[in-house]
Design an enzyme around this catalytic site. Structure first.
Site, PDB file in Angstrom:
ATOM      1  N   LYS A  20      18.034 -29.574 -18.534  1.00  0.00           N
ATOM      2  CA  LYS A  20      17.403 -28.749 -19.569  1.00  0.00           C
ATOM      3  C   LYS A  20      17.289 -27.290 -19.125  1.00  0.00           C
ATOM      4  CE  LYS A  20      13.051 -29.718 -21.047  1.00  0.00           C
ATOM      5  NZ  LYS A  20      12.092 -28.616 -21.308  1.00  0.00           N
ATOM      6  N   ASP A 312       7.605 -31.171 -12.961  1.00  0.00           N
ATOM      7  CA  ASP A 312       7.856 -31.909 -14.204  1.00  0.00           C
ATOM      8  C   ASP A 312       7.939 -33.414 -13.984  1.00  0.00           C
ATOM      9  OD1 ASP A 312       7.834 -29.672 -15.828  1.00  0.00           O
ATOM     10  OD2 ASP A 312       9.979 -29.306 -15.595  1.00  0.00           O
ATOM     11  N   LYS A 339       0.876 -27.460 -19.282  1.00  0.00           N
ATOM     12  CA  LYS A 339       2.168 -27.932 -19.774  1.00  0.00           C
ATOM     13  C   LYS A 339       2.009 -28.276 -21.264  1.00  0.00           C
ATOM     14  CE  LYS A 339       4.840 -27.673 -16.135  1.00  0.00           C
ATOM     15  NZ  LYS A 339       6.150 -26.984 -16.164  1.00  0.00           N
TER      16      LYS A 339
END
EC number: 2.5.1.19
Length: 427
Positions: A20, A312, A339
């Protein structure tokens, strides 16, 4: 959505979707370069599609045909004023990096996103951009979206020490620095993912990196390139953990990016005693094949410089820790609070509702294992990583059903997640 439970084994080989972070940056660099850029194996998740649409709205011609993204770059000064506000969707990466991109544009824009993005603070980006001469502001003292931005052709270079470890802030300032006249110096608190640095060099740009100090001399011109996006280790993380904790399992993950700034989860798996093998390493693409097998795991401590290398992955690492003997401590991870959700609280609530023993702390969690998980109803609150974490946790549930609310959030980063899960269940 009712999730699959009580799975006795997982087997098979898959290629996870494109990274990503690299997908976002390939669109940005391709748009700002002069000439044509072709991007292969890009992630077609909702966040990346948001970035693609934003650059189309800024006048860049982007074609998606036969699996290849072709970008006709407009150069550093070629972006056009959009006719409407720019929609960033759920993507914090998009709004922060594009704020830096637009720092040198002499037009005004508004940038907005969904409900989740509208709760995420942007002051970490707006404060240094203001020092460079950009007019940018949001809502409340934390500059929540929507943001209004007017760039300037007279950007000032900056000498800035990041108060937090953030690849997004670093990257935003690097994109701004490329348009300023003079040398900008960015000093990181901890080393974070370096995809922007790597891709800047790939597109013909120049910078110097000395440990945590990055120097960018502006202005610069970039040249279009061919980009091949490796698989996303953040997506692979869910299968790495699944292969370790579901009994009688062996999973092979092909073409996974192993950039050294992103491989913290591999270090954690090894520290916990997990069986993980790295083969077929491609040093140019920084990719490899990862193989995991069911393992007896032990608790560990995760903190310090390791955190930016796995920020993440911490939700799925928390699940991994629930299946390890002993205590796992996650600390120095207060960044989780800002987040897509407050991931410290939401992860703890979700897994505790399934029978885990997790105590949230100010900067992380204390996780006691090993826990037998049971059925529950879990809400993603629009956070894709909470959704995938819960789907992997459900595989271990022998007692009861697991219902996942707002499962569509997973499309943010991994649209084919449930298809891949089915293939591994029946592998």
């Amino acid at each position: 959505m009712k999730l699959k439970t009580n799975i006795r084994h997982l087997h098979g080989s898959i290629r996870v979707p494109g990274d990503k972070s690299i997908s976002h940056r390939s669109i940005i660099f391709g748009s700002l370069a002069e000439g044509e850029t072709k991007v292969y194996d890009i992630l077609r998740g909702e966040d990346v599609l948001s970035t693609m649409q934003v650059f189309r709205d800024l006048g860049v011609e982007i074609e998606d045909k036969d699996g290849v993204i072709t970008i006709q770059g407009v150069g550093m000064a070629g972006l056009k004023a959009p006719q409407n506000a720019l929609n960033m969707g759920n993507s914090g990466t998009s709004i922060r990096l594009i704020s830096g991109v637009l720092a040198g544009a002499d037009f005004e824009v508004e940038m907005f996103g969904d409900d989740s993005l509208s709760k995420r603070p942007m002051d970490r980006v707006t404060l240094p951009l203001k020092k460079m001469g950009v007019s940018i502001s949001g809502q409340t003292e934390r500059d929540l979206p929507p943001l209004r931005l007017k760039g300037t052709k007279n950007l000032r270079p900056i000498h800035y020490e990041l108060p937090i470890a953030s690849a997004q802030v670093k990257s935003a300032l690097m994109f701004a620095a490329l348009q300023a006249k003079g040398a900008s110096v960015i000093i990181e608190k901890e080393c974070t993912r370096n995809h922007t640095e790597d891709m800047l060099k790939q597109f013909g740009g120049h910078l110097s990196v000395d440990s945590k100090k990055i120097t960018v001399q502006g202005p610069q011109k970039l040249t279009g390139q061919k980009v091949v996006v490796p698989g996303d280790i953040s997506s692979a993380a869910f299968w790495l953990v699944a292969g370790l904790i579901v009994p009688n399992s062996r999973l092979v993950l092909q073409n996974v990016g192993i950039n050294e700034t992103r491989t913290g989860i591999i270090d954690v798996i090894r520290a916990m005693g997990g069986k993980l093998e790295i083969t077929e390493i491609d040093p140019v693409a920084k990719s490899s094949t990862l193989t995991v097998e069911s393992s007896d795991l032990k608790g560990t401590e995760i903190g310090g410089a390791l955190i930016p290398r796995l920020i993440d992955e911490l939700p799925i690492i928390a699940l991994l820790a629930t299946q390890a003997q002993g205590v796992t401590v996650i600390k120095d991870a207060e960044e989780l609070k800002v987040k897509e959700t407050d991931r410290i609280q939401v992860v703890a609530d979700a897994l505790n509702s399934m029978g885990a023993d997790i105590t949230p702390t100010a900067d992380g969690m204390i996780i006691k294992g090993k826990s037998a998980l049971h059925g529950a109803r879990v809400n993603t609150f629009g956070d894709h990583r909470i959704g995938m974490m819960t789907a992997i946790a459900a595989l271990l549930v022998a007692d009861g059903e697991v219902e996942l609310d707002r499962a569509e959030a997973i499309n943010t980063s991994y649209p084919s997640f449930f298809d891949d899960l089915e293939s591994l269940i029946h592998g």
